[in-house]
Design a protein around this motif. Sequence first.
Motif, short mmCIF file in Angstrom:
data_model
loop_
_atom_site.label_atom_id
_atom_site.label_comp_id
_atom_site.label_asym_id
_atom_site.label_seq_id
_atom_site.Cartn_x
_atom_site.Cartn_y
_atom_site.Cartn_z
N VAL A 1 -0.46 18.48 -28.33
CA VAL A 1 0.02 19.68 -27.66
C VAL A 1 -0.98 20.80 -27.96
CG1 VAL A 1 1.86 21.42 -27.62
CG2 VAL A 1 2.43 18.99 -27.85
N MET A 2 -1.42 21.50 -26.91
CA MET A 2 -2.38 22.61 -27.07
C MET A 2 -1.78 23.85 -26.43
SD MET A 2 -5.93 20.61 -26.25
CE MET A 2 -5.32 20.03 -24.68
N ILE A 3 -1.77 24.96 -27.17
CA ILE A 3 -1.20 26.21 -26.68
C ILE A 3 -2.12 27.35 -27.07
CG2 ILE A 3 0.79 27.77 -26.78
CD1 ILE A 3 2.43 25.32 -27.81
N TRP A 4 -2.56 28.15 -26.09
CA TRP A 4 -3.36 29.34 -26.37
C TRP A 4 -2.45 30.48 -26.80
CZ3 TRP A 4 -8.58 29.48 -26.38
CH2 TRP A 4 -9.28 28.49 -25.70
N ASN A 5 -2.94 31.37 -27.68
CA ASN A 5 -2.17 32.57 -28.00
C ASN A 5 -2.15 33.48 -26.77
OD1 ASN A 5 -4.84 33.54 -28.14
ND2 ASN A 5 -4.34 35.00 -29.75
N GLU A 6 -1.33 34.51 -26.80
CA GLU A 6 -1.15 35.38 -25.65
C GLU A 6 -2.45 36.01 -25.17
OE1 GLU A 6 1.32 39.41 -24.74
OE2 GLU A 6 2.45 37.77 -25.68
N ALA A 7 -3.34 36.36 -26.09
CA ALA A 7 -4.62 36.97 -25.72
C ALA A 7 -5.63 35.95 -25.21
CB ALA A 7 -5.20 37.72 -26.92
N GLY A 8 -5.37 34.67 -25.46
CA GLY A 8 -6.29 33.63 -25.02
C GLY A 8 -7.51 33.48 -25.90
N THR A 9 -7.39 33.92 -27.16
CA THR A 9 -8.53 33.87 -28.08
C THR A 9 -8.41 32.80 -29.16
OG1 THR A 9 -7.45 35.56 -29.44
CG2 THR A 9 -9.03 36.33 -27.79
N HIS A 10 -7.20 32.27 -29.36
CA HIS A 10 -6.98 31.24 -30.38
C HIS A 10 -6.17 30.10 -29.76
CE1 HIS A 10 -7.92 34.71 -32.87
NE2 HIS A 10 -8.25 33.84 -33.81
N LEU A 11 -6.50 28.88 -30.16
CA LEU A 11 -5.84 27.70 -29.63
C LEU A 11 -5.10 26.99 -30.75
CD1 LEU A 11 -5.57 25.73 -27.15
CD2 LEU A 11 -7.55 24.54 -28.10
N ALA B 1 -13.94 12.60 -18.56
CA ALA B 1 -13.57 11.20 -18.77
C ALA B 1 -12.66 11.08 -19.99
CB ALA B 1 -14.82 10.36 -18.97
N GLY B 2 -11.49 10.46 -19.81
CA GLY B 2 -10.54 10.29 -20.90
C GLY B 2 -9.76 11.56 -21.21
N GLY B 3 -9.92 12.61 -20.39
CA GLY B 3 -9.28 13.89 -20.66
C GLY B 3 -7.79 13.89 -20.34
N ALA B 4 -7.04 14.68 -21.11
CA ALA B 4 -5.59 14.80 -20.91
C ALA B 4 -5.13 16.16 -21.39
CB ALA B 4 -4.85 13.71 -21.67
N GLY B 5 -4.08 16.66 -20.77
CA GLY B 5 -3.43 17.86 -21.28
C GLY B 5 -4.26 19.12 -21.22
N GLY B 6 -5.05 19.32 -20.18
CA GLY B 6 -5.87 20.52 -20.09
C GLY B 6 -5.04 21.79 -20.02
N VAL B 7 -5.44 22.82 -20.78
CA VAL B 7 -4.74 24.11 -20.76
C VAL B 7 -5.77 25.24 -20.63
CG1 VAL B 7 -2.67 23.39 -21.99
CG2 VAL B 7 -4.63 24.15 -23.28
N VAL B 8 -5.44 26.20 -19.78
CA VAL B 8 -6.32 27.33 -19.49
C VAL B 8 -5.88 28.52 -20.33
CG1 VAL B 8 -7.11 28.88 -17.65
CG2 VAL B 8 -6.55 26.50 -17.13
N ASN B 9 -6.87 29.30 -20.85
CA ASN B 9 -6.51 30.48 -21.65
C ASN B 9 -6.08 31.63 -20.73
OD1 ASN B 9 -9.04 31.36 -20.74
ND2 ASN B 9 -9.62 32.22 -22.70
N ALA B 10 -5.67 32.76 -21.31
CA ALA B 10 -5.05 33.86 -20.58
C ALA B 10 -5.91 34.43 -19.45
CB ALA B 10 -4.67 34.98 -21.55
N ASP B 11 -7.21 34.58 -19.66
CA ASP B 11 -8.05 35.16 -18.61
C ASP B 11 -8.80 34.10 -17.81
OD1 ASP B 11 -10.11 34.39 -20.30
OD2 ASP B 11 -10.88 36.41 -20.61
N ALA B 12 -8.42 32.85 -17.98
CA ALA B 12 -9.00 31.71 -17.26
C ALA B 12 -10.50 31.56 -17.50
CB ALA B 12 -8.70 31.80 -15.77
N SER B 13 -10.97 31.99 -18.67
CA SER B 13 -12.39 31.84 -18.99
C SER B 13 -12.68 30.53 -19.72
CB SER B 13 -12.88 33.03 -19.83
OG SER B 13 -12.14 33.11 -21.04
N PHE B 14 -11.66 29.92 -20.35
CA PHE B 14 -11.84 28.66 -21.06
C PHE B 14 -10.72 27.69 -20.71
CE2 PHE B 14 -14.34 31.42 -23.77
CZ PHE B 14 -15.45 30.62 -24.06
#
Length: 93
Positions: free
Chosen positions: A73-83, A6-19
């Motif tokens: 704006v949300m961007i995961w690092n290449e490894a998907g461990t830091h946002l 609810a109220g969510g926007a701009g969802g981004v998935v990390n590199a291995d799609a775990s988060f």
Amino acid sequence: SPFCVAGGAGGVVNADASFVAVARAVGVTGPARGPGFETVSLTRYSIELFDVASGASRTAIPEVLSWDYQAPVMIWNEAGTHLLVVAPSATGL
């Protein structure tokens, strides 16, 4: 399986799609000023992290401010461990 924030926007998935990181609108501020801008209000967002496997969620950042028309704006690092979260969102990133 998909779920709704609810109220969510701009969802981004990390590199291995775990988060998935989602900015969730939680309110509005009063007048705000910053370098090169002045506005009547900004939207307050919380940054939520969702564990895809378990469906569990947690609040990573309880409050960030961004424009009424654009979530942070949300961007995961290449490894998907830091946002990286940029708020207010900026043009050209």
